[in-house]
Design a protein around this motif. Sequence first.
Motif, PDB file in Angstrom:
ATOM      1  N   VAL A  79       0.836  -1.208   0.000  1.00 13.89           N
ATOM      2  CA  VAL A  79       0.000   0.000   0.000  1.00 13.89           C
ATOM      3  C   VAL A  79       0.868   1.253   0.000  1.00 13.89           C
ATOM      4  O   VAL A  79       0.646   2.191  -0.784  1.00 13.89           O
ATOM      5  N   ILE A  80       1.863   1.280   0.865  1.00 17.34           N
ATOM      6  CA  ILE A  80       2.748   2.455   0.937  1.00 17.34           C
ATOM      7  C   ILE A  80       3.516   2.629  -0.366  1.00 17.34           C
ATOM      8  O   ILE A  80       3.688   3.754  -0.865  1.00 17.34           O
ATOM      9  N   SER A  81       3.964   1.534  -0.940  1.00 20.53           N
ATOM     10  CA  SER A  81       4.699   1.604  -2.209  1.00 20.53           C
ATOM     11  C   SER A  81       3.833   2.187  -3.316  1.00 20.53           C
ATOM     12  O   SER A  81       4.284   3.020  -4.111  1.00 20.53           O
ATOM     13  N   PHE A  82       2.571   1.772  -3.365  1.00 15.23           N
ATOM     14  CA  PHE A  82       1.667   2.233  -4.408  1.00 15.23           C
ATOM     15  C   PHE A  82       1.339   3.714  -4.235  1.00 15.23           C
ATOM     16  O   PHE A  82       1.347   4.485  -5.201  1.00 15.23           O
ATOM     17  N   VAL A  83       1.058   4.119  -2.990  1.00 16.55           N
ATOM     18  CA  VAL A  83       0.637   5.500  -2.736  1.00 16.55           C
ATOM     19  C   VAL A  83       1.800   6.468  -2.875  1.00 16.55           C
ATOM     20  O   VAL A  83       1.654   7.565  -3.427  1.00 16.55           O
ATOM     21  N   ASN A  84       2.965   6.089  -2.379  1.00 18.16           N
ATOM     22  CA  ASN A  84       4.092   7.020  -2.325  1.00 18.16           C
ATOM     23  C   ASN A  84       5.197   6.732  -3.332  1.00 18.16           C
ATOM     24  O   ASN A  84       6.213   7.419  -3.355  1.00 18.16           O
ATOM     25  N   LYS A  85       5.009   5.703  -4.153  1.00 19.67           N
ATOM     26  CA  LYS A  85       6.007   5.344  -5.157  1.00 19.67           C
ATOM     27  C   LYS A  85       7.385   5.113  -4.522  1.00 19.67           C
ATOM     28  O   LYS A  85       8.393   5.681  -4.933  1.00 19.67           O
ATOM     29  N   ILE A  86       7.363   4.290  -3.467  1.00 21.25           N
ATOM     30  CA  ILE A  86       8.586   3.933  -2.749  1.00 21.25           C
ATOM     31  C   ILE A  86       8.759   2.422  -2.848  1.00 21.25           C
ATOM     32  O   ILE A  86       7.781   1.669  -2.770  1.00 21.25           O
ATOM     33  N   SER A  87       9.987   1.983  -3.014  1.00 22.47           N
ATOM     34  CA  SER A  87      10.272   0.545  -3.063  1.00 22.47           C
ATOM     35  C   SER A  87      10.907   0.095  -1.757  1.00 22.47           C
ATOM     36  O   SER A  87      11.768   0.797  -1.201  1.00 22.47           O
ATOM     37  N   PHE A  88      10.460  -1.061  -1.258  1.00 24.36           N
ATOM     38  CA  PHE A  88      11.049  -1.693  -0.080  1.00 24.36           C
ATOM     39  C   PHE A  88      11.864  -2.891  -0.561  1.00 24.36           C
ATOM     40  O   PHE A  88      11.306  -3.930  -0.917  1.00 24.36           O
ATOM     41  N   ASN A  89      13.165  -2.720  -0.601  1.00 25.31           N
ATOM     42  CA  ASN A  89      14.055  -3.748  -1.134  1.00 25.31           C
ATOM     43  C   ASN A  89      14.569  -4.619   0.004  1.00 25.31           C
ATOM     44  O   ASN A  89      15.326  -4.141   0.866  1.00 25.31           O
ATOM     45  N   PRO A  90      14.172  -5.901   0.052  1.00 24.17           N
ATOM     46  CA  PRO A  90      14.559  -6.760   1.192  1.00 24.17           C
ATOM     47  C   PRO A  90      16.035  -7.131   1.160  1.00 24.17           C
ATOM     48  O   PRO A  90      16.580  -7.493   0.114  1.00 24.17           O
ATOM     49  N   ILE A  91      16.666  -7.007   2.329  1.00 26.75           N
ATOM     50  CA  ILE A  91      18.023  -7.521   2.529  1.00 26.75           C
ATOM     51  C   ILE A  91      17.928  -8.948   3.048  1.00 26.75           C
ATOM     52  O   ILE A  91      18.639  -9.851   2.620  1.00 26.75           O
ATOM     53  N   ASN A  92      17.038  -9.134   3.998  1.00 26.99           N
ATOM     54  CA  ASN A  92      16.694 -10.450   4.529  1.00 26.99           C
ATOM     55  C   ASN A  92      15.252 -10.381   5.000  1.00 26.99           C
ATOM     56  O   ASN A  92      14.525  -9.443   4.655  1.00 26.99           O
ATOM     57  N   GLU A  93      14.829 -11.340   5.790  1.00 24.96           N
ATOM     58  CA  GLU A  93      13.428 -11.418   6.205  1.00 24.96           C
ATOM     59  C   GLU A  93      12.987 -10.217   7.028  1.00 24.96           C
ATOM     60  O   GLU A  93      11.810  -9.834   6.997  1.00 24.96           O
ATOM     61  N   ASN A  94      13.923  -9.594   7.767  1.00 24.12           N
ATOM     62  CA  ASN A  94      13.545  -8.527   8.695  1.00 24.12           C
ATOM     63  C   ASN A  94      14.167  -7.172   8.380  1.00 24.12           C
ATOM     64  O   ASN A  94      13.991  -6.223   9.150  1.00 24.12           O
ATOM     65  N   GLN A  95      14.884  -7.054   7.271  1.00 21.24           N
ATOM     66  CA  GLN A  95      15.543  -5.793   6.931  1.00 21.24           C
ATOM     67  C   GLN A  95      15.192  -5.374   5.511  1.00 21.24           C
ATOM     68  O   GLN A  95      15.177  -6.208   4.595  1.00 21.24           O
ATOM     69  N   TYR A  96      14.920  -4.072   5.352  1.00 14.57           N
ATOM     70  CA  TYR A  96      14.577  -3.526   4.052  1.00 14.57           C
ATOM     71  C   TYR A  96      15.306  -2.196   3.850  1.00 14.57           C
ATOM     72  O   TYR A  96      15.496  -1.427   4.799  1.00 14.57           O
ATOM     73  N   VAL A  97      15.687  -1.937   2.593  1.00 13.55           N
ATOM     74  CA  VAL A  97      16.267  -0.660   2.206  1.00 13.55           C
ATOM     75  C   VAL A  97      15.259   0.056   1.313  1.00 13.55           C
ATOM     76  O   VAL A  97      14.772  -0.533   0.327  1.00 13.55           O
ATOM     77  N   LEU A  98      14.943   1.320   1.658  1.00 12.09           N
ATOM     78  CA  LEU A  98      13.987   2.076   0.880  1.00 12.09           C
ATOM     79  C   LEU A  98      14.659   2.807  -0.268  1.00 12.09           C
ATOM     80  O   LEU A  98      15.793   3.311  -0.119  1.00 12.09           O
ATOM     81  N   SER A  99      13.973   2.865  -1.382  1.00 10.82           N
ATOM     82  CA  SER A  99      14.477   3.612  -2.531  1.00 10.82           C
ATOM     83  C   SER A  99      13.305   4.285  -3.231  1.00 10.82           C
ATOM     84  O   SER A  99      12.140   3.914  -3.046  1.00 10.82           O
ATOM     85  N   GLY A 100      13.604   5.304  -4.035  1.00 13.57           N
ATOM     86  CA  GLY A 100      12.564   6.051  -4.717  1.00 13.57           C
ATOM     87  C   GLY A 100      12.195   7.299  -3.953  1.00 13.57           C
ATOM     88  O   GLY A 100      12.536   7.470  -2.772  1.00 13.57           O
ATOM     89  N   ARG A 101      11.482   8.195  -4.602  1.00 18.22           N
ATOM     90  CA  ARG A 101      11.052   9.440  -3.978  1.00 18.22           C
ATOM     91  C   ARG A 101       9.532   9.485  -3.929  1.00 18.22           C
ATOM     92  O   ARG A 101       8.854   9.111  -4.904  1.00 18.22           O
ATOM     93  N   CYS A 102       9.008   9.935  -2.805  1.00 16.48           N
ATOM     94  CA  CYS A 102       7.551   9.973  -2.655  1.00 16.48           C
ATOM     95  C   CYS A 102       6.957  11.095  -3.495  1.00 16.48           C
ATOM     96  O   CYS A 102       7.650  12.023  -3.920  1.00 16.48           O
ATOM     97  N   ASN A 103       5.639  10.998  -3.720  1.00 20.05           N
ATOM     98  CA  ASN A 103       4.952  12.034  -4.506  1.00 20.05           C
ATOM     99  C   ASN A 103       4.912  13.357  -3.748  1.00 20.05           C
ATOM    100  O   ASN A 103       4.771  13.391  -2.559  1.00 20.05           O
TER     101      ASN A 103
END
Length: 303
Positions: A279-303
């Motif tokens: 939902v957040i990715s769709f609304v704000n055009k942000i990607s959550f790139n998984p490093i592992n099961e519990n870690q994510y790196v955000l990329s992209g710029r929000c609207n």
Amino acid sequence: MKYFNRHFLEQLAQGRLSDKEKEEFRLWLKKAHHKTQQKWLDTFEKVQTENVNIDNIPDLQSPTFQNQKNDFRKWWVAAALILVFLTAGVLYFNLEPSQQIQYFSGAEQSKVFLSDSTEVNINQNGRISVLYTKELRQIELEGEASFKVTRNENRPLVVKTEEINTTVLGTEFNIKQSNKGIQISLKEGSVKITQDGYTQKLEPNEKWFWDRKTNNYLLLSFESADFKEVRFENEPLPDVLDFLEWQYDIDLQYDMRQYENCSISITINEMALKEVLDVISFVNKISFNPINENQYVLSGRCN
């Protein structure tokens, strides 16, 4: 003496005593000398917290008893021991000591009733240290516990967790500590949180967070006291991301400066993590790139 051998200690540690055996042990323990009681406490806690093999614990010496009816130390040590040993049940404690008494929950959740009828549910491997006097009610907490506090306007209860104090008159709330920080949720009544000049009052259905790493605070209002649904209305995106880290026990890595002017409206209930991130990715055009099961790196710029 049957209580002073490794076999009995093993049965006690593994919860294999019958109710009758527990009661016999409780009555015996109340009569023992406080040094004997303390030796039992030290030995049992070592087994519980350090995983010491029972076979490596020597048999304790035979007990000594004392006849003084008013030996105060005997009573408070006995109370602590009885609670530590019988954590599988519900414990009632009716003294008002001036010393601190510790309660350790072990592998099971423990329910404790203090002398003013305050109820404390200590989660697994949690520990509280209780100090009650005529002027003061104080509990130091390690881990997680829920409280139903008996109201007393002349003697507030203070729960200490690290450098944060929670002051209550009479209420129902929960405190949870973790590596990330501390969260406090309030079901009924009101509580006041203090830390180094900072003060925050909570109302029912509110949950407060303190982030240990950033020293930031977050206060959220939930739809009900079950804390299953929270609604964000045009809230800063970093606040929502902070909540997700708490709620789903994840680590989100991103540049705060890149998202500090972003906002979002979203209702989060018992949704799966992937659903929320989508939902957040769709609304704000942000990607959550998984490093592992519990870690994510955000990329992209929000609207």
